[in-house]
Design a protein around this motif. Sequence first.
Motif, short mmCIF file in Angstrom:
data_model
loop_
_atom_site.label_atom_id
_atom_site.label_comp_id
_atom_site.label_asym_id
_atom_site.label_seq_id
_atom_site.Cartn_x
_atom_site.Cartn_y
_atom_site.Cartn_z
N ARG A 7 0.82 -1.20 0.00
CA ARG A 7 0.00 0.00 0.00
C ARG A 7 0.87 1.26 0.00
NH1 ARG A 7 -5.23 -1.06 0.28
NH2 ARG A 7 -5.72 1.13 0.63
N TYR A 8 2.02 1.22 0.65
CA TYR A 8 2.94 2.35 0.63
C TYR A 8 3.43 2.60 -0.79
CZ TYR A 8 7.31 4.94 1.14
OH TYR A 8 8.33 5.85 1.01
N LYS A 9 3.79 1.53 -1.50
CA LYS A 9 4.26 1.65 -2.87
C LYS A 9 3.15 2.18 -3.78
CE LYS A 9 6.43 -1.00 -6.59
NZ LYS A 9 6.93 -2.34 -7.00
N ALA A 10 1.93 1.70 -3.58
CA ALA A 10 0.80 2.17 -4.38
C ALA A 10 0.55 3.66 -4.14
CB ALA A 10 -0.45 1.37 -4.06
N GLU A 11 0.69 4.07 -2.89
CA GLU A 11 0.47 5.48 -2.56
C GLU A 11 1.53 6.37 -3.21
OE1 GLU A 11 -1.24 8.91 -1.04
OE2 GLU A 11 -2.01 6.89 -1.43
N LYS A 12 2.77 5.91 -3.25
CA LYS A 12 3.82 6.68 -3.92
C LYS A 12 3.53 6.78 -5.42
CE LYS A 12 7.16 8.00 -2.27
NZ LYS A 12 7.48 9.31 -1.63
N ASN A 13 3.07 5.68 -6.00
CA ASN A 13 2.71 5.69 -7.42
C ASN A 13 1.54 6.63 -7.69
OD1 ASN A 13 4.71 3.88 -8.18
ND2 ASN A 13 3.40 2.10 -7.92
N ARG A 14 0.58 6.65 -6.77
CA ARG A 14 -0.57 7.54 -6.92
C ARG A 14 -0.12 9.00 -6.94
NH1 ARG A 14 -4.43 10.53 -3.93
NH2 ARG A 14 -3.21 10.29 -2.02
N GLN A 15 0.73 9.37 -5.99
CA GLN A 15 1.19 10.75 -5.90
C GLN A 15 1.99 11.15 -7.13
OE1 GLN A 15 3.25 11.17 -2.16
NE2 GLN A 15 1.48 10.52 -0.96
N PHE A 17 1.75 9.80 -10.14
CA PHE A 17 0.82 9.85 -11.27
C PHE A 17 0.09 11.19 -11.30
CE2 PHE A 17 -3.44 9.26 -13.04
CZ PHE A 17 -3.15 8.70 -14.27
N ILE A 18 -0.41 11.63 -10.16
CA ILE A 18 -1.13 12.91 -10.09
C ILE A 18 -0.21 14.07 -10.48
CG2 ILE A 18 -2.25 14.54 -8.51
CD1 ILE A 18 -3.34 12.10 -7.00
N LYS A 19 1.02 14.04 -10.00
CA LYS A 19 1.98 15.09 -10.33
C LYS A 19 2.24 15.15 -11.83
CE LYS A 19 6.75 16.58 -9.44
NZ LYS A 19 8.00 16.27 -8.69
N CYS A 21 0.38 13.96 -14.33
CA CYS A 21 -0.82 14.33 -15.07
C CYS A 21 -1.09 15.83 -14.97
CB CYS A 21 -2.03 13.55 -14.55
SG CYS A 21 -2.05 11.82 -15.03
N THR A 22 -0.88 16.39 -13.80
CA THR A 22 -1.10 17.82 -13.62
C THR A 22 -0.19 18.62 -14.52
OG1 THR A 22 -1.76 17.46 -11.31
CG2 THR A 22 -1.12 19.69 -11.93
N ILE A 23 1.06 18.19 -14.61
CA ILE A 23 2.04 18.89 -15.46
C ILE A 23 1.65 18.80 -16.93
CG2 ILE A 23 4.42 18.82 -16.29
CD1 ILE A 23 5.24 17.93 -13.47
N SER A 24 1.20 17.64 -17.38
CA SER A 24 0.89 17.45 -18.80
C SER A 24 -0.46 18.06 -19.19
CB SER A 24 0.92 15.97 -19.15
OG SER A 24 -0.08 15.25 -18.44
N ASP A 25 -1.43 18.05 -18.28
CA ASP A 25 -2.77 18.53 -18.62
C ASP A 25 -2.90 20.06 -18.56
OD1 ASP A 25 -4.04 16.15 -19.25
OD2 ASP A 25 -4.54 15.72 -17.16
N ALA A 77 -6.98 7.25 -13.84
CA ALA A 77 -6.62 6.11 -12.99
C ALA A 77 -7.43 6.07 -11.70
CB ALA A 77 -5.12 6.11 -12.67
N PHE A 78 -8.63 6.63 -11.72
CA PHE A 78 -9.57 6.64 -10.59
C PHE A 78 -9.11 7.55 -9.45
CE2 PHE A 78 -9.35 2.44 -12.57
CZ PHE A 78 -10.65 2.27 -13.02
N VAL A 79 -7.94 8.18 -9.56
CA VAL A 79 -7.37 8.94 -8.44
C VAL A 79 -7.13 10.40 -8.79
CG1 VAL A 79 -6.25 6.87 -7.53
CG2 VAL A 79 -4.95 8.42 -9.01
N TYR A 80 -7.37 10.78 -10.04
CA TYR A 80 -7.00 12.11 -10.51
C TYR A 80 -8.06 12.63 -11.47
CZ TYR A 80 -4.88 15.43 -13.79
OH TYR A 80 -4.65 16.51 -14.61
#
Length: 295
Positions: A7-15, A17-19, A21-25, A77-80
């Motif tokens: 879950r720690y690894k997934a949370e790092k991936n989530r953060q 991913f959001i970063k 996507c924000t930069i590209s969008d 990805a359901f998170v962003y």
Amino acid sequence: MLNSFVRYKAEKNRQLFIKNCTISDAPRLEEEVFPAECKAEMDFVYKNGNEPLKLDVYTPFGCYGPKECFILIHGGAFVYGSKVLDQNFGMHLAIKAGIPVVNVDYTLMPDSDISQIVNEIFHAMNYISSKYGIRTFHTVGDSAGGYLAYLVAIAARSRHIRHGLWVFEKLNGTVQSAGLVCPGIRNPRKGFPGIYFEKQINTKNEPLRLPDYVYDLNLIAERDTDLRLAIITGEEDFLREQDREFSKHFENVLFYDAENDGDLIMHHVFPVAHPEWPQSVKAISMIAENAVGRR
């Protein structure tokens, strides 16, 4: 210990991913120019709460008293993300199809799970049914939104699937078609983003098990062969092979695998990012045809 690390690894991936996507969008959204041939009604609150859920309605000029509409579900990805990501695409789709497009927000994971999101989208559809008298829906979405577009459609058409997903919102209407733009088909139970699909419900950190098909839509693809499907992918779409495999389950699917053309690179969700490209126009036309042209 292992579960905590996963879950720690997934949370790092989530953060991360959001970063990314924000930069590209951000630059893409700043440069968007919306088409003028439709009326856009923004930010209807369809569900109240601490953070009210909202939707937009894009109605093409000349469309009066519509009996059907699209339900547009954004990716991320359901998170962003939010419905803002798909506004331009939604307006182009409304104009092409000649019917309204309803662009919905939903609660992002990990503050929600798959069951909650599907219930929320059902709630949005019932809001539209009550407000406009619409009873016929066509779901459409990109990436994770494509996954949700398919899952919402088959859940709307099957009480058994609704029960399996813990969906208790009763839909006042029917779903006739689904348009999937570069959809995610497989999501790992113990990896990002699938690890967020089920909430932890007890002290042993054991999730309430959802059906296996929630993590791999191939397992339920042939459950409803009457649902009209359009699937879009592209040469540089990282989910291209998943989408190709998924499309083979359906005899009457409309499938478009767009090829690169010079500087026009068919990346993930290209019709949403660039709805004016010729390949995107073809993809949007295919989704519209699937909904209103194949009765």
